[in-house]
Design a protein around this motif. Structure first.
Motif, mmCIF file in Angstrom:
data_model
loop_
_atom_site.group_PDB
_atom_site.id
_atom_site.type_symbol
_atom_site.label_atom_id
_atom_site.label_comp_id
_atom_site.label_asym_id
_atom_site.label_seq_id
_atom_site.Cartn_x
_atom_site.Cartn_y
_atom_site.Cartn_z
ATOM 1 N N GLY A 118 33.721 9.505 92.913
ATOM 2 C CA GLY A 118 34.139 9.843 91.658
ATOM 3 C C GLY A 118 33.299 10.848 91.157
ATOM 4 O O GLY A 118 33.943 11.847 90.456
ATOM 5 N N VAL A 119 32.247 10.853 91.250
ATOM 6 C CA VAL A 119 31.270 12.117 90.510
ATOM 7 C C VAL A 119 31.607 13.461 90.970
ATOM 8 O O VAL A 119 31.854 14.479 90.456
ATOM 9 C CB VAL A 119 29.936 11.422 90.541
ATOM 10 C CG1 VAL A 119 28.890 12.824 89.621
ATOM 11 C CG2 VAL A 119 29.686 10.392 89.860
ATOM 12 N N LEU A 120 31.876 13.461 92.380
ATOM 13 C CA LEU A 120 31.853 14.591 93.085
ATOM 14 C C LEU A 120 33.226 15.104 92.775
ATOM 15 O O LEU A 120 33.595 16.309 92.847
ATOM 16 C CB LEU A 120 31.784 14.529 94.655
ATOM 17 C CG LEU A 120 30.263 14.324 94.928
ATOM 18 C CD1 LEU A 120 30.245 13.868 96.670
ATOM 19 C CD2 LEU A 120 29.498 15.559 94.929
ATOM 20 N N VAL A 154 42.659 2.709 94.998
ATOM 21 C CA VAL A 154 43.046 3.240 93.816
ATOM 22 C C VAL A 154 42.048 4.519 93.375
ATOM 23 O O VAL A 154 42.831 5.341 92.989
ATOM 24 C CB VAL A 154 42.911 2.137 92.850
ATOM 25 C CG1 VAL A 154 43.269 2.708 91.325
ATOM 26 C CG2 VAL A 154 43.886 1.129 92.961
ATOM 27 N N ARG A 155 40.883 4.686 93.393
ATOM 28 C CA ARG A 155 40.166 5.681 93.165
ATOM 29 C C ARG A 155 40.318 6.718 93.932
ATOM 30 O O ARG A 155 40.247 8.016 93.672
ATOM 31 C CB ARG A 155 38.446 5.239 92.962
ATOM 32 C CG ARG A 155 38.357 4.151 91.981
ATOM 33 C CD ARG A 155 36.923 3.917 91.688
ATOM 34 N NE ARG A 155 36.195 5.130 91.349
ATOM 35 C CZ ARG A 155 34.797 5.136 90.777
ATOM 36 N NH1 ARG A 155 34.043 4.260 91.240
ATOM 37 N NH2 ARG A 155 34.163 6.082 90.488
ATOM 38 N N LEU A 156 40.334 6.570 95.409
ATOM 39 C CA LEU A 156 40.538 7.431 96.165
ATOM 40 C C LEU A 156 42.004 7.984 96.245
ATOM 41 O O LEU A 156 42.060 9.558 96.159
ATOM 42 C CB LEU A 156 40.388 7.045 97.693
ATOM 43 C CG LEU A 156 40.850 7.874 98.716
ATOM 44 C CD1 LEU A 156 40.122 9.295 98.860
ATOM 45 C CD2 LEU A 156 40.742 7.099 100.274
ATOM 46 N N ALA A 157 42.953 7.407 95.860
ATOM 47 C CA ALA A 157 44.364 8.015 95.569
ATOM 48 C C ALA A 157 44.267 8.818 94.423
ATOM 49 O O ALA A 157 44.752 9.948 94.203
ATOM 50 C CB ALA A 157 45.348 6.777 95.381
ATOM 51 N N GLY A 158 43.528 8.422 93.381
ATOM 52 C CA GLY A 158 43.287 9.234 92.190
ATOM 53 C C GLY A 158 42.657 10.560 92.455
ATOM 54 O O GLY A 158 42.945 11.487 91.627
ATOM 55 N N THR A 159 41.792 10.678 93.100
ATOM 56 C CA THR A 159 41.033 11.853 93.589
ATOM 57 C C THR A 159 42.126 12.972 94.357
ATOM 58 O O THR A 159 41.949 14.061 94.161
ATOM 59 C CB THR A 159 39.894 11.783 94.639
ATOM 60 O OG1 THR A 159 39.050 10.783 93.810
ATOM 61 C CG2 THR A 159 39.341 12.803 94.971
#
Length: 611
Positions: A118-120, A154-159
C-alpha cells in the motif's frame, strides 16, 4: 485485536488483521493491552500515538519481546503513514518484515507485505508495490486463510486501478467478491463492489457504475460503516456529476460531508468540501463554491497536502473569476501554479495555467493570456485540447487585429464547421451503436435458438438411452428365465435317473413307459441351452469374443460357466444348470480361475464383469 487500515480518496479499505497470542517470552499483560489500545487509536490520532509507540518500542527491545516489538514497528509505520512521512513509513515496515522473517512468522510477514504494498503504491512504485501484494497473497493461500486473502485482494485490485491496469483490477476485485462470499465477509464485499463501480465509471458505463455503487452503499449502511459509506458516496457523486445530474451529486457530497464531520476526519471533510466547491462553480454559484473550497484549503494547508492545496486554490480562482474579481483570482491561481510546480504535479499545474489564461483574458492582458494558455497546452503534451487551442487562436487574433472582420468571420465559419463535424460524428456514433445493438441482439437470438436445439437433442438422446436400457433389462429378464429353465431341466434329468434306478429295482421293465414319456418331455427342452446362449449373446454380443481373445484356452464348458457367473447366479443355481453337484461347481470355478490366471485374492465375478 490488531487492525490495519489504509484509506484512499476513491475507495476506503479496512483490513482487519487477526489477533495473535503472546509467545510466552515474558511480555507482561500490560504491554499486550497497550499494543491493542494503540492499534485502535493509530488512525484517529497518529501524532499522539507516535510518542507512545516509541516508548513501547524501547521497552520491547530491552525485553527482547518479539510480539510487542513487531507490532510496535508496524505501528510506527502506520503513524508515519498517517502523517504522510512515507519514507519513514516504509523504513519501519521493512524493519518489521525483518523481525517477522527472523521468527519465520508467516502471518506477520503477510501483514507487513500488504502494508508495504500500500505504501509503495502511494509512492508510485508500481512494480515493487505489486510484488509485495503478490507475496502477501501467496502466504494467505499457503495458510488457507481466505478471510485475510479477500482483504489483500481488494487492496491489490485498488493498486492495479491506481496504475490504470483496469483488467487486472477487475480480475482481483471479482476474486475478492468470490472469497468474501465464501467466508461471509460483507464489509470487504462492499469494498470490492466500490472498486468495481469505480472501474465501470472509468469505462464510461455509468449505469452499471451506479448499480454496483448503490449495492455497496446498502451493505455499508447495514453495518453502519461510516468510512465505507462516505467513500461510496464520494464515488456516486463523481458519477452523477459526470452525467450532469448535479442535484443528485450534491446530495451525495452533502451526506458524505456530514459523515466525515461526525467522525472528525479532516481528510474526508477536506475532500467533500472540495467536491462541493467544484460542483457549485459548475452550477454557477461561485459564492458557495468559494466557501467550500476555502474550507478545503484550510485543512490542506494544515496537513501539508500539496495536491489539494493547488486544486483548491485553482478552484477558488475560478470562483473569484465568476464573481468578477479578476485580480484576486489571478493571485490565487498563481499560488496554485507555484505549489504544483514545487511538488511536480503536472496535472494540477496545467489546470491552473488554463484558469490563469481565462483570468488574464478577462483583465484584457491578451499577450499574457496567450502565453498562459500555450503553457497549459505544452503541459498537456499528447492530450492537446482543441478547445484550448481555439481559445489561443482567438486571443491571438483579438490582440493582433481586433478590427479584422474577415478573420473573425473565418474563425466563426471554422467553428460552425467543427460543430457540424461533431454533430455528424455524433450521428455516426449513434448509427454505429444502433448497428452494434442489432448485431448483438441477433447473436443473442441465434444463441438462444442453438441452446433450444441443443436442449431438444439432449432430450432425444435421453429418451433413446432410456429405451435401450429398457430393452437391456427385458433381455436380462429373459436370460434369467432361460437359465432357471435350464436348471429345471437338469433337475428333471436327475429325477429320471432316480426313477430308472427305482424301476429296475422294484417294478421291472413294464414301468419304463412312464420314463419314456418323461424323456419325450425332455426332448422339447433340449434346445434350451442353445437358446440361452443366443439370448446371452444378444445382450452382450462381444462378451465371448473378448473373453476368448484374452484366454484362448477356454473350452465350451468354461464359457458356459463364465456366462452364468456374470448373471450373479449362486452356486446352487449354477450346479442345477450344469447338472453337477455344488462341489463340482467349486472345482469348476477353481479350474476357471487357473485358466484366467487370477490370484487367490482376485474377485472372479468382478474380473468377468470387466471383460
Amino acid at each position: 485485536m490488531k487492525r490495519c487500515v489504509t484509506q484512499t480518496l476513491l475507495a476506503p479499505f479496512l483490513i482487519a488483521l487477526l489477533s495473535t497470542e503472546a509467545r510466552g517470552q515474558g511480555d507482561p499483560i500490560s504491554v499486550e493491552e497497550r499494543v491493542d489500545n494503540l492499534w485502535e487509536r493509530v488512525y484517529e490520532a497518529p501524532d499522539s500515538v507516535l510518542r507512545a509507540v516509541r516508548s513501547l518500542l524501547e521497552e520491547s527491545r530491552k525485553k527482547n519481546a518479539y510480539r510487542a516489538n513487531v507490532n510496535a514497528l508496524q505501528l510506527m509505520g502506520e503513524c508515519h503513514y498517517g502523517l504522510l512521512n512515507l519514507d519513514s513509513c516504509t523504513h519501519y515496515f521493512e524493519l518489521a518484515l525483518i523481525e517477522a522473517e527472523r521468527e519465520d512468522d508467516l502471518r506477520e510477514m503477510a501483514h507487513v507485505h500488504t502494508s508495504l504494498g500500500g505504501v509503495l503504491s502511494e509512492q508510485g512504485e508500481r512494480d515493487r508495490s505489486l510484488a509485495e501484494f503478490d507475496k502477501a497473497v501467496e502466504i494467505w493461500i499457503t495458510l488457507g486463510d481466505t478471510k485475510q486473502l479477500c482483504g489483500t485482494e481488494v487492496r491489490l485490485a485498488g493498486t492495479y486501478d491506481r496504475f490504470d491496469l483496469d483488467d487486472k483490477a477487475m480480475e482481483y476485485f471479482k476474486n475478492a467478491l468470490e472469497h468474501c462470499g465464501a467466508v461471509g465477509d460483507s464489509v470487504f464485499m462492499a469494498h470490492a463492489l466500490n472498486g468495481i463501480g469505480i472501474l465501470h465509471k472509468k469505462q464510461l458505463d455509468h449505469d452499471k457504475a451506479l448499480e454496483v455503487l448503490e449495492h455497496a452503499r446498502s451493505i455499508y449502511a447495514r453495518f453502519d460503516d461510516r468510512h465505507g459509506s462516505a467513500g461510496v458516496l464520494n464515488n456516486l457523486g463523481v458519477v452523477y456529476k459526470s452525467l450532469g445530474r448535479y442535484e443528485e451529486a450534491r446530495a451525495c457530497y452533502v451526506e458524505g460531508l456530514r459523515l466525515m464531520e461526525q467522525m472528525g476526519s479532516e481528510r474526508g471533510i477536506m475532500s467533500f468540501n472540495q467536491n462541493l466547491g467544484i460542483l457549485e462553480n459548475l452550477e454557477g454559484r461561485p459564492d458557495k463554491g468559494l466557501e467550500h473550497c476555502s474550507r478545503s484549503l484550510v485543512i490542506a494547508n494544515a496537513i501539508g497536502l500539496a495536491a489539494t492545496q493547488s486544486e483548491a486554490l485553482n478552484e477558488i480562482a475560478k470562483s473569484l473569476h465568476l464573481l468578477e474579481r479578476p485580480q484576486a483570482a489571478l493571485d490565487s491561481v498563481d499560488k496554485a501554479i507555484a505549489i504544483a510546480a514545487r511538488a511536480s504535479l503536472l496535472d494540477k499545474e496545467q489546470q491552473a495555467w488554463s484558469t490563469r489564461g481565462e483570468v488574464l483574458e478577462a483583465l484584457g492582458r491578451h499577450p499574457e493570456a496567450i502565453a498562459s494558455l500555450r503553457t497549459h497546452v505544452q503541459l498537456r503534451d499528447s492530450l492537446f485540447s482543441l478547445e484550448k487551442a481555439a481559445a489561443v487562436d482567438r486571443l491571438q487574433v483579438m490582440y493582433e487585429t481586433e478590427q479584422r472582420e474577415a478573420t473573425i468571420a473565418r474563425l466563426e465559419e471554422q467553428a460552425h464547421y467543427q460543430q457540424a463535424r461533431k454533430r455528424w460524428l455524433r450521428i455516426g456514433i449513434i448509427a454505429l451503436a444502433a448497428a452494434a445493438i442489432i448485431i448483438v441482439l441477433s447473436l443473442l437470438q441465434r444463441r438462444r435458438r442453438e441452446r433450444q436445439l441443443h436442449a431438444a437433442q439432449l432430450g432425444l438422446q435421453q429418451a433413446e438411452r432410456q429405451r435401450l436400457q429398457e430393452q437391456l433389462d427385458h433381455k436380462r429378464r429373459e436370460l434369467t428365465e432361460k437359465a432357471l429353465h435350464l436348471a429345471q431341466k437338469n433337475e428333471l434329468m436327475r429325477g429320471l435317473e432316480q426313477d430308472i434306478k427305482m424301476i429296475k429295482d422294484q417294478h421291472g421293465h413294464e414301468a419304463l413307459d412312464a420314463v419314456a414319456n418323461k424323456l419325450r418331455f425332455d426332448k422339447q427342452i433340449d434346445r434350451d441351452w442353445e437358446q440361452f446362449t443366443m439370448a446371452f449373446t444378444e445382450m452382450d454380443r462381444e462378451f465371448f469374443e473378448r473373453l476368448t481373445a484374452r484366454h484362448p484356452t477356454l473350452n465350451t464348458n468354461d464359457l458356459r460357466l463364465c456366462a452364468l457367473l456374470t448373471m450373479k447366479l449362486g452356486n446352487k443355481e449354477v450346479a442345477a444348470i450344469l447338472n453337477v453337484s455344488d462341489e463340482g461347481v467349486k472345482k469348476a470355478r477353481y479350474r476357471l480361475r487357473k485358466k484366467l490366471e487370477l490370484a487367490t485374492e482376485d474377485d472372479l465375478e468382478g474380473y468377468l464383469a470387466t471383460c
